[in-house]
Design a protein around this motif. Structure first.
Motif, PDB file in Angstrom:
ATOM      1  N   ASN A  30       7.605  -1.271  -9.618  1.00  0.00           N
ATOM      2  CA  ASN A  30       8.124  -0.644  -7.779  1.00  0.00           C
ATOM      3  C   ASN A  30       9.319  -0.512  -8.385  1.00  0.00           C
ATOM      4  O   ASN A  30      10.290  -1.460  -7.110  1.00  0.00           O
ATOM      5  CB  ASN A  30       7.720  -1.711  -6.588  1.00  0.00           C
ATOM      6  CG  ASN A  30       7.936  -1.739  -4.970  1.00  0.00           C
ATOM      7  OD1 ASN A  30       8.793  -0.645  -4.921  1.00  0.00           O
ATOM      8  ND2 ASN A  30       8.448  -2.572  -4.768  1.00  0.00           N
ATOM      9  N   GLY A  62       3.544  -4.691   8.934  1.00  0.00           N
ATOM     10  CA  GLY A  62       3.650  -3.457   8.652  1.00  0.00           C
ATOM     11  C   GLY A  62       2.635  -2.714   9.168  1.00  0.00           C
ATOM     12  O   GLY A  62       1.662  -2.800   9.404  1.00  0.00           O
ATOM     13  N   ILE A  84      -0.183   0.567   2.977  1.00  0.00           N
ATOM     14  CA  ILE A  84      -0.219   0.817   1.161  1.00  0.00           C
ATOM     15  C   ILE A  84      -0.093  -0.803   0.291  1.00  0.00           C
ATOM     16  O   ILE A  84      -0.768  -0.696  -0.827  1.00  0.00           O
ATOM     17  CB  ILE A  84       0.729   1.004   1.318  1.00  0.00           C
ATOM     18  CG1 ILE A  84       2.149   0.438   1.131  1.00  0.00           C
ATOM     19  CG2 ILE A  84       0.765   2.403   1.607  1.00  0.00           C
ATOM     20  CD1 ILE A  84       3.209   1.210   1.448  1.00  0.00           C
ATOM     21  N   THR A  85      -0.701  -1.601   1.199  1.00  0.00           N
ATOM     22  CA  THR A  85      -0.740  -3.225   0.237  1.00  0.00           C
ATOM     23  C   THR A  85      -2.304  -3.561   0.503  1.00  0.00           C
ATOM     24  O   THR A  85      -2.987  -5.017   0.685  1.00  0.00           O
ATOM     25  CB  THR A  85       0.389  -3.958   0.564  1.00  0.00           C
ATOM     26  OG1 THR A  85       0.418  -4.797   2.281  1.00  0.00           O
ATOM     27  CG2 THR A  85       1.626  -3.398   0.173  1.00  0.00           C
ATOM     28  N   ILE A 122      -1.716   8.387  -4.041  1.00  0.00           N
ATOM     29  CA  ILE A 122      -0.076   8.563  -3.851  1.00  0.00           C
ATOM     30  C   ILE A 122       0.776   9.158  -5.410  1.00  0.00           C
ATOM     31  O   ILE A 122       0.522   8.553  -6.239  1.00  0.00           O
ATOM     32  CB  ILE A 122       0.965   8.062  -3.765  1.00  0.00           C
ATOM     33  CG1 ILE A 122       0.266   7.129  -1.861  1.00  0.00           C
ATOM     34  CG2 ILE A 122       2.117   8.125  -3.122  1.00  0.00           C
ATOM     35  CD1 ILE A 122       0.982   6.431  -1.428  1.00  0.00           C
ATOM     36  N   GLN A 149       1.713   0.870   7.603  1.00  0.00           N
ATOM     37  CA  GLN A 149       1.722   1.783   6.125  1.00  0.00           C
ATOM     38  C   GLN A 149       0.471   1.810   5.404  1.00  0.00           C
ATOM     39  O   GLN A 149      -0.038   3.015   4.652  1.00  0.00           O
ATOM     40  CB  GLN A 149       2.914   1.985   5.561  1.00  0.00           C
ATOM     41  CG  GLN A 149       4.164   2.457   5.850  1.00  0.00           C
ATOM     42  CD  GLN A 149       5.468   2.100   5.292  1.00  0.00           C
ATOM     43  OE1 GLN A 149       5.736   3.082   4.673  1.00  0.00           O
ATOM     44  NE2 GLN A 149       6.567   0.974   5.250  1.00  0.00           N
ATOM     45  N   TYR A 174       6.501  -4.239   4.136  1.00  0.00           N
ATOM     46  CA  TYR A 174       5.802  -3.046   3.382  1.00  0.00           C
ATOM     47  C   TYR A 174       4.091  -3.333   4.177  1.00  0.00           C
ATOM     48  O   TYR A 174       3.002  -3.072   3.619  1.00  0.00           O
ATOM     49  CB  TYR A 174       5.410  -3.203   2.349  1.00  0.00           C
ATOM     50  CG  TYR A 174       7.101  -2.478   1.789  1.00  0.00           C
ATOM     51  CD1 TYR A 174       6.881  -1.198   2.229  1.00  0.00           C
ATOM     52  CD2 TYR A 174       7.966  -3.211   0.864  1.00  0.00           C
ATOM     53  CE1 TYR A 174       8.641   0.019   2.019  1.00  0.00           C
ATOM     54  CE2 TYR A 174       9.261  -1.949   0.926  1.00  0.00           C
ATOM     55  CZ  TYR A 174       8.900  -0.342   0.678  1.00  0.00           C
ATOM     56  OH  TYR A 174       9.802  -0.289   0.909  1.00  0.00           O
ATOM     57  N   VAL A 208       4.684   0.617  -4.300  1.00  0.00           N
ATOM     58  CA  VAL A 208       4.682  -0.331  -3.518  1.00  0.00           C
ATOM     59  C   VAL A 208       2.846  -0.379  -3.440  1.00  0.00           C
ATOM     60  O   VAL A 208       2.978  -1.368  -4.179  1.00  0.00           O
ATOM     61  CB  VAL A 208       4.753  -0.652  -2.603  1.00  0.00           C
ATOM     62  CG1 VAL A 208       4.251  -1.512  -1.802  1.00  0.00           C
ATOM     63  CG2 VAL A 208       6.791  -0.537  -1.840  1.00  0.00           C
ATOM     64  N   LYS A 209       2.508   0.826  -3.752  1.00  0.00           N
ATOM     65  CA  LYS A 209       0.849   1.164  -3.087  1.00  0.00           C
ATOM     66  C   LYS A 209       0.308   0.858  -4.871  1.00  0.00           C
ATOM     67  O   LYS A 209      -1.004  -0.201  -5.392  1.00  0.00           O
ATOM     68  CB  LYS A 209       0.544   2.192  -2.981  1.00  0.00           C
ATOM     69  CG  LYS A 209      -1.260   2.205  -2.370  1.00  0.00           C
ATOM     70  CD  LYS A 209      -1.658   3.456  -2.151  1.00  0.00           C
ATOM     71  CE  LYS A 209      -2.935   3.146  -1.731  1.00  0.00           C
ATOM     72  NZ  LYS A 209      -3.211   3.896  -0.208  1.00  0.00           N
ATOM     73  N   ARG A 212       9.291   5.860  -3.011  1.00  0.00           N
ATOM     74  CA  ARG A 212       8.321   4.273  -3.284  1.00  0.00           C
ATOM     75  C   ARG A 212       7.076   3.461  -2.101  1.00  0.00           C
ATOM     76  O   ARG A 212       6.687   2.875  -3.131  1.00  0.00           O
ATOM     77  CB  ARG A 212       9.775   2.967  -2.536  1.00  0.00           C
ATOM     78  CG  ARG A 212       9.702   1.767  -3.013  1.00  0.00           C
ATOM     79  CD  ARG A 212      10.976   0.962  -1.961  1.00  0.00           C
ATOM     80  NE  ARG A 212      12.090   0.987  -2.639  1.00  0.00           N
ATOM     81  CZ  ARG A 212      12.400   0.222  -3.809  1.00  0.00           C
ATOM     82  NH1 ARG A 212      11.719  -0.351  -4.168  1.00  0.00           N
ATOM     83  NH2 ARG A 212      13.777   0.473  -4.294  1.00  0.00           N
ATOM     84  N   ASN A 213       6.524   4.325  -1.218  1.00  0.00           N
ATOM     85  CA  ASN A 213       5.071   3.936  -0.727  1.00  0.00           C
ATOM     86  C   ASN A 213       4.207   4.032  -2.164  1.00  0.00           C
ATOM     87  O   ASN A 213       3.673   3.031  -2.121  1.00  0.00           O
ATOM     88  CB  ASN A 213       4.971   4.730   0.556  1.00  0.00           C
ATOM     89  CG  ASN A 213       5.499   4.416   1.507  1.00  0.00           C
ATOM     90  OD1 ASN A 213       6.630   3.307   1.427  1.00  0.00           O
ATOM     91  ND2 ASN A 213       5.390   5.090   2.409  1.00  0.00           N
TER      92      ASN A 213
END
Length: 661
Positions: A462, A303, A307-308, A475, A305, A297, A485-486, A481-482
């Motif tokens: 999470n 990763g 998101i972190t 989101i 995406q 992630y 995580v964010k 889950r995304n």
């Protein structure tokens, strides 16, 4: 032949057998479709997968129907169709159909989460019905599902009633001899499965998905229930005990560790600081154990995406361990690895076993350095035995307590997270922001004393149902889950930002690491990439930030921290200082409750119960494993570490009392 197996008195039994086999096939076919990209799809492989599955379905069925068979066998013919017969038959059949529909539904939810048939996790979840039921209710429309389930059961009974299955069961002249002949084949199958067949025999393929499809969920559940602890020496490959301890202790000699008694089968030793200035630092330590944060992630670990952002920024402001692996697949396994600094042992985590208090943990190292030790959890720490484990090993408890410490002999301070401190809560506990606010409040109080603190903080946001306060990120809550995580990343950022305003911040080190990955399942025995997790040591005084690519494990993080702080300390921990780890000593431990993996270079050795050992070359690009000829020295050190870890638990070698003998 069909009449011999199912005389008229057995008409309902025949219907149940047909229903069970059809439902089992549909479940297996569904999982086959869901995992089609991972399953081996050769014609012979598919036939064997479904054929083995049918074999286990029949065996499961034979065990499941034994009570009904006994009733059909011994109930007198003259009372067929009596009120008692009708009540028992209707109720028993209703209950049996309800159980199989419920179990098949449960398998879908379990497969979605773990890509496995029922296993050890499902057994554990039976104990914690409050959290599990609440989680299901928040993740799925539970009233609708229960209503649909009961409607399906009612429809099944109605169809069978209309087709006169009940009438034929009640109105017949089946003799005792006919019933006995029809019962014997099922009893024989039941006995064969009880004494000669085990769940491991379904694992005939090198592809894990095919093996899981070959199993029956209900049978797998009870197999896991029976085998909740697997003593290493009884089920796994071993070497002479003295050789095992010698091999393990040899790992520590290049670092100057001195053993208290080199002749004993133990690893208790003194680890000496290599800081030539003699500087010993004792900052506050806040450890954040992040629920289910896979390395994939993070953009900083490849990763894509985005998101972190907070953790990706921290990667450049910390000691960032980019090649670190979790030892297991559950939170309690991560806690075991982190606190005990020990390779995973077969069966359930030590956190949930007997004799799990009074152990030598990292908390003992902190205690000797004068630290207050606290465990923070946003739910009820009764879950997964966490309060008993941490409380029984000297930690104060701060949780959302509804339950109690399981052992009345454990006497520790327990602080509740009060209702007015909660802004958002789901099945697993308060949101991450709320638990961090509690950590800040307790840190403010601790700062008023001169005693440093070590806070172990377990997050929960999470985790399915992936719900969190709205409006914090872009989101929507509960969408997957995304988003979780964010939000997890956002909450860490907000926590550190607020911590920077505190007078204790400059003297506080933050250690951040995941407990395990979001999913460990894959097509291989152990899917190595699904154990890679992020780890950071942030705000460390007089230490340059760096990205560390050394192959290492969860068990090594706190020994590394102790070394950077310049501590000389007594240790019963397996972990080593990552920053000083020599290339020949780089390794990582991974596993599930049955498979134990040892990683070194690009090689992977997997130990299985039944004394199986498989040695693989790992392709890092696609994560595939190719079986290769055994390397005996590799095998010896892998076996030694796991064997010694298990032996120390079983012989009391992890207990504090053993250190003074």
């Amino acid at each position: 032949m069909w009449t011999l197996l199912f005389p008229k008195r057995f008409t309902l039994l025949k219907a149940f057998v047909f229903l069970f086999i059809c439902m089992s096939f549909l479940v297996r076919l569904s999982f086959f479709i869901f995992g089609f990209s991972e399953v081996d799809t050769g014609t012979g492989t598919i036939v064997r997968t479904f054929g083995t599955g049918l074999f286990y379905d029949i065996g499961t069925l034979s065990i499941f129907i034994i009570p009904f068979l006994i009733y059909l066998l011994i109930f007198p013919k003259k009372w067929y169709g009596s009120l008692v017969d009708r009540i028992i038959t209707w109720f028993g059949f209703f209950l049996a159909v309800l159980i199989i529909y419920f179990s098949f539904f449960g398998e879908f939810t379990f497969w979605e989460e773990f890509q496995r048939r029922f296993n050890f996790i499902a057994v554990d979840y039976l104990i914690y019905t409050y959290e599990v039921v609440k989680n299901i209710n928040e993740s799925y429309p539970l009233p609708l599902l229960l209503g649909s389930l009961l409607s399906l059961v009612a429809l099944t009974l109605l169809v069978l009633y209309k087709r006169k299955f009940f009438q034929k069961t009640f109105q017949n002249e089946t003799t005792f001899k006919q019933r006995l002949l029809a019962t014997l084949p099922w009893v024989t199958i039941c006995l064969v499965f009880s004494f000669f067949i085990n769940n491991d025999q379904a694992e005939w393929s090198k592809n894990r998905y095919n093996n899981e499809l070959s199993k029956d969920g209900i049978y797998s559940f009870f197999a896991a229930f029976r085998n909740n602890e697997l003593p290493y020496s009884e089920f796994y490959s071993t070497i002479p005990e003295k050789d095992a301890f010698t091999a393990v202790k040899k790992q520590y000699l290049p670092y100057g560790d001195t053993f208290v008694d080199a002749t004993k089968n133990e690893i208790y030793r003194t680890i000496h600081s290599t800081d030539t200035t003699g500087t010993v630092q004792k900052p506050n330590i806040i450890f954040i154990c992040i629920e289910s944060l896979s390395g994939k992630y993070l953009s900083s670990l490849g990763g894509d995406q985005n998101i972190t952002p907070v953790l990706d920024a921290l990667a450049n402001q910390s000691l960032f361990f980019a090649n670190l692996y979790a030892t297991g697949t559950r939170t309690v396994r991560g806690m075991e690895a982190i606190t005990l600094s020990i390779p995973p042992t077969p069966g359930r985590s030590i956190v949930k076993r007997k004799n799990n208090t009074g152990l030598f943990t990292i908390g003992e190292v902190f205690k000797k350095q004068g630290y207050e030790r606290n465990f923070f959890y946003g739910g009820d720490g009764y879950f997964d035995n966490m309060n008993t484990f941490f409380g029984g090993n000297g930690f104060n408890i701060i949780d959302r307590g509804r339950g109690f410490l399981l052992d009345a002999n454990i006497s520790v301070k327990r602080t509740n997270i009060e209702d007015e401190e909660v802004t958002f809560e789901n099945a697993w506990g308060v949101c991450d922001e709320d638990i961090y606010n509690k950590v800040l409040k307790e840190a403010d109080l601790a700062h008023q004393s001169s005693k440093p603190f070590f806070n172990f903080v377990m997050t929960t946001s999470n985790h399915k149902p992936f719900t969190y306060p709205e409006g914090k990120i872009d989101i929507p809550s509960g969408t997957g889950r995304n988003g979780a995580v964010k939000y997890t990343d956002y909450a860490i950022g907000a926590f550190i930002k607020e911590a920077k305003t505190k007078p204790w911040f400059k003297n506080t080190v933050f250690v951040i690491m995941s407990d395990h990955c979001a999913s460990s399942a894959g097509k291989w025995e152990l899917d190595v990439a699904n154990y890679r997790i992020p780890a950071f040591i942030y705000n460390l005084p007089e230490q340059q930030n760096a990205k560390i690519n050394t192959l290492c494990s969860q068990i090594d993080v706190f020994p590394t921290l102790f070394s950077t702080l310049g501590w000389t300390y007594e240790s019963n921990l397996f972990g080593m200082d990552i920053l000083k780890m020599k290339p020949e000593n780089e390794r990582a431990f991974i596993g599930n409750y049955r498979k134990l993996g040892y990683l070194k270079d690009s090689k992977v050795l997997v130990l299985g119960d039944g004394e199986t050992i498989n040695f693989y070359q790992r392709n890092v690009l696609d994560n595939s494993l190719k079986q290769t000829p055994m390397n005996e020295s590799f095998k010896k050190i892998a076996v030694a570490n796991y064997q010694v870890a298990d032996e120390l638990y079983h012989n009391g070698g992890l207990q504090l009392k053993s250190l003074n003998q």
